[in-house]
Design an enzyme around this catalytic site. Structure first.
Site: not given
Ligand code: AMP
Length: 212
Positions: A13, A123, A156
């Protein structure tokens, strides 16, 4: 153009969001990046979110909804944006609708679970500016150094295999139902993630009906 990107962690994404942002000249709004920044700066939001992120769980809806409400008011969002990682639950999608935001399309990038762990293990992200890389598919010019700001590339913490399994479960339980949610509204399109980034981009453009 207001676009939502859906997909499992590691589906690509973020990478495709960057390509589309350049194509349409609109910003990418990534709740994950906003939260990671808050963690780094040790703000109140960062402190609230830390345990959830570390465990691979979602941060509570009310917290992320407020982040998005404030972010979308900013001037750079006037001509549209790409939402990467929001909404992630049906209540978040309802909240977006309640803000009277008309989404043009929801693009789901599909990658089978078996492929996700392998993809995520490669990653890397810049610890300074957040730019993303991959050991196989998107290498930096100099090993472990960010092309953009020369920061050091890191993995990460939530990309560790145990946490990825949890994040995948959360995706299937809480986020995948959004495909049906947006399909009912007639705005869902699907693209199948390929091995190479450029091939996924072709699928993405085709799904969106955009010229390459
Ligand atoms: P991502 O980088 O999008 O994979 O997000 C990393 C982490 O941030 C996720 O595993 C959640 O803990 C938190 N997070 C990001 N976006 C959201 C969202 N829309 N709702 C809830 N938690 C989120």
């Amino acid at each position: 153009m207001k676009l939502i990107l859906l997909g499992a962690p590691g589906a690509g994404k973020g990478t495709q969001a960057e390509v589309l942002a350049e194509k349409f000249n609109i910003p990418v709004i990534s709740t994950g990046d906003i939260i990671r920044n808050a963690l780094k700066q040790q703000t109140e939001l960062g402190k609230q979110a830390k345990d959830y992120i570390d465990k691979g769980l979602l941060v509570p809806d009310d917290v992320v909804i407020e982040i998005i409400r404030e972010r979308l008011k900013q001037a750079d969002c006037a001509n549209g944006y790409i939402l990467d990682g929001f909404p992630r639950t049906v209540p978040q999608a309802d909240a977006l609708e309640a803000m009277n935001i008309d989404i043009d399309k929801v693009l789901a990038i599909e990658v089978p679970d078996e492929k996700i762990i392998g993809r995520i293990s490669g990653r890397r992200q810049c610890g300074e500016c957040g730019a993303t890389y991959h050991n196989e598919y998107k290498q930096p010019k100099q090993e472990s150094i960010c092309d953009v700001c020369e920061g050091t590339l890191i993995q990460r913490k939530d990309d560790a295999p145990e946490t990825v399994k949890q994040r995948l479960e959360v995706y299937h339980e809480q986020t995948a139902p959004l495909k049906a949610y947006y399909d009912q509204k007639g705005i869902l399109v699907l693209a199948y993630g390929q091995e190479e980034i450029k091939d996924t981009t072709k699928e993405v453009f085709k799904a969106l009906g955009v010229e390459a």
